[in-house]
Design a protein around this motif. Structure first.
Motif, PDB file in Angstrom:
ATOM      1  N   SER A  95       1.917   6.168   5.484  1.00 24.85           N
ATOM      2  CA  SER A  95       1.934   5.360   4.276  1.00 24.85           C
ATOM      3  C   SER A  95       0.530   4.820   4.008  1.00 24.85           C
ATOM      4  N   PRO A  96       0.030   4.927   2.781  1.00 26.45           N
ATOM      5  CA  PRO A  96      -1.302   4.413   2.471  1.00 26.45           C
ATOM      6  C   PRO A  96      -1.466   2.916   2.730  1.00 26.45           C
ATOM      7  N   SER A  97      -0.363   2.180   2.826  1.00 30.16           N
ATOM      8  CA  SER A  97      -0.464   0.752   3.135  1.00 30.16           C
ATOM      9  C   SER A  97      -0.668   0.509   4.637  1.00 30.16           C
ATOM     10  N   ASN A  98      -0.479   1.526   5.450  1.00 26.01           N
ATOM     11  CA  ASN A  98      -0.687   1.441   6.893  1.00 26.01           C
ATOM     12  C   ASN A  98      -2.190   1.527   7.175  1.00 26.01           C
ATOM     13  N   THR A  99      -2.707   0.622   7.982  1.00 24.10           N
ATOM     14  CA  THR A  99      -4.145   0.618   8.279  1.00 24.10           C
ATOM     15  C   THR A  99      -4.585   1.864   9.048  1.00 24.10           C
ATOM     16  N   LYS A 100      -3.644   2.588   9.642  1.00 24.56           N
ATOM     17  CA  LYS A 100      -3.986   3.812  10.380  1.00 24.56           C
ATOM     18  C   LYS A 100      -3.907   5.062   9.503  1.00 24.56           C
ATOM     19  N   CYS A 101      -3.700   4.888   8.207  1.00 22.11           N
ATOM     20  CA  CYS A 101      -3.587   6.011   7.289  1.00 22.11           C
ATOM     21  C   CYS A 101      -4.947   6.682   7.083  1.00 22.11           C
ATOM     22  N   SER A 102      -4.977   7.982   7.289  1.00 30.54           N
ATOM     23  CA  SER A 102      -6.150   8.801   6.980  1.00 30.54           C
ATOM     24  C   SER A 102      -5.788   9.689   5.795  1.00 30.54           C
ATOM     25  N   TRP A 103      -6.793  10.239   5.144  1.00 29.29           N
ATOM     26  CA  TRP A 103      -6.597  11.116   3.989  1.00 29.29           C
ATOM     27  C   TRP A 103      -7.299  12.437   4.251  1.00 29.29           C
ATOM     28  N   ILE A 104      -6.600  13.534   3.981  1.00 32.76           N
ATOM     29  CA  ILE A 104      -7.120  14.868   4.251  1.00 32.76           C
ATOM     30  C   ILE A 104      -7.258  15.633   2.935  1.00 32.76           C
ATOM     31  N   ALA A 105      -8.387  16.336   2.764  1.00 32.62           N
ATOM     32  CA  ALA A 105      -8.617  17.149   1.566  1.00 32.62           C
ATOM     33  C   ALA A 105      -7.916  18.490   1.736  1.00 32.62           C
ATOM     34  N   HIS A 106      -6.963  18.751   0.881  1.00 32.85           N
ATOM     35  CA  HIS A 106      -6.139  19.956   0.960  1.00 32.85           C
ATOM     36  C   HIS A 106      -6.966  21.239   0.927  1.00 32.85           C
ATOM     37  N   SER A 107      -7.967  21.301   0.079  1.00 35.62           N
ATOM     38  CA  SER A 107      -8.721  22.540  -0.121  1.00 35.62           C
ATOM     39  C   SER A 107      -9.614  22.912   1.060  1.00 35.62           C
ATOM     40  N   HIS A 108      -9.860  21.987   1.963  1.00 35.78           N
ATOM     41  CA  HIS A 108     -10.737  22.275   3.111  1.00 35.78           C
ATOM     42  C   HIS A 108      -9.978  22.737   4.354  1.00 35.78           C
ATOM     43  N   ILE A 109      -8.650  22.670   4.332  1.00 30.54           N
ATOM     44  CA  ILE A 109      -7.863  23.013   5.521  1.00 30.54           C
ATOM     45  C   ILE A 109      -7.813  24.523   5.714  1.00 30.54           C
ATOM     46  N   ASP A 110      -8.086  24.941   6.949  1.00 31.98           N
ATOM     47  CA  ASP A 110      -7.930  26.341   7.321  1.00 31.98           C
ATOM     48  C   ASP A 110      -6.654  26.541   8.139  1.00 31.98           C
ATOM     49  N   GLN A 111      -6.438  25.672   9.152  1.00 26.91           N
ATOM     50  CA  GLN A 111      -5.266  25.780  10.018  1.00 26.91           C
ATOM     51  C   GLN A 111      -4.780  24.390  10.407  1.00 26.91           C
ATOM     52  N   VAL A 112      -3.494  24.317  10.699  1.00 29.05           N
ATOM     53  CA  VAL A 112      -2.885  23.104  11.242  1.00 29.05           C
ATOM     54  C   VAL A 112      -2.119  23.546  12.482  1.00 29.05           C
ATOM     55  N   ASN A 113      -2.474  22.974  13.639  1.00 21.35           N
ATOM     56  CA  ASN A 113      -1.887  23.388  14.919  1.00 21.35           C
ATOM     57  C   ASN A 113      -1.313  22.209  15.686  1.00 21.35           C
ATOM     58  N   GLN A 114      -0.403  22.511  16.593  1.00 19.51           N
ATOM     59  CA  GLN A 114       0.106  21.496  17.508  1.00 19.51           C
ATOM     60  C   GLN A 114      -1.043  21.009  18.381  1.00 19.51           C
TER      61      GLN A 114
END
Length: 173
Positions: A95-114
């Motif tokens: 949640s953006p109201s959570n102080t631990k919230c980060s934001w990721i740019a969709h167009s820069h992602i190549d892979q998402v892994n465990q």
């Protein structure tokens, strides 16, 4: 390369890959900006940085979230378009109201892994990677929701460009 100073001002650009929540030396929420070739530390919280970027382009974080809701019905952890014309689509990790919230740019992602434990590794197109304290399932869901939102908004923009190419707002006389 991490610039270990706190930049006096910073704008999110198409080169921004991630706006990551960190704690500064006093335990306050700060931001690590990850760009294609550089990194910065900023004294503002990530969601404040994203809100400022939205305002630079004539809206606000709340306005962009409302737009996402109206376009595709997403109400929680909504992806946003800071600026659709330059492809700046970001999604929050919590949640953006959570102080631990980060934001990721969709167009820069190549892979998402465990990652280790319940964490997720995000590998960007330039082969830089980050580990986030978010489950793989949640991260994959956010990537997919952002893709859907991006598709819908881009199609609206293309439709208007195709069907009203000569329409220009007239100045007041």
């Amino acid at each position: 390369m991490l610039n270990n100073y706190y930049a006096p001002s910073y704008e999110i650009t198409p080169l921004t890959m991630a706006v990551i929540a960190i704690q500064d030396e006093n335990g306050n929420t700060a931001t690590r900006i990850l760009e294609d070739r550089e990194e910065y530390s900023i004294h503002y919280a990530p969601s404040k940085m994203v809100d400022n970027a939205c305002k630079f382009f004539g809206s606000s974080l709340r306005g962009r979230q409302d737009g996402t809701r109206d376009i595709c019905g997403i109400t929680h952890k909504a992806p946003i378009s800071i600026d659709p014309t330059s492809g700046m689509y970001f999604f929050p990790t919590t949640s953006p109201s959570n102080t631990k919230c980060s934001w990721i740019a969709h167009s820069h992602i190549d892979q998402v892994n465990q990652g280790p434990g319940r964490q997720t590794e995000v590998i960007f197109k330039n082969q830089k990677s980050i580990i986030l304290s978010v489950s793989l399932g949640s991260m994959l869901n956010q990537v997919q929701r952002t893709a859907q939102y991006r598709y819908l908004l881009d199609n609206r923009i293309k439709y208007l460009q195709r069907h009203n190419p000569d329409v220009v707002a007239e100045p007041f006389a």
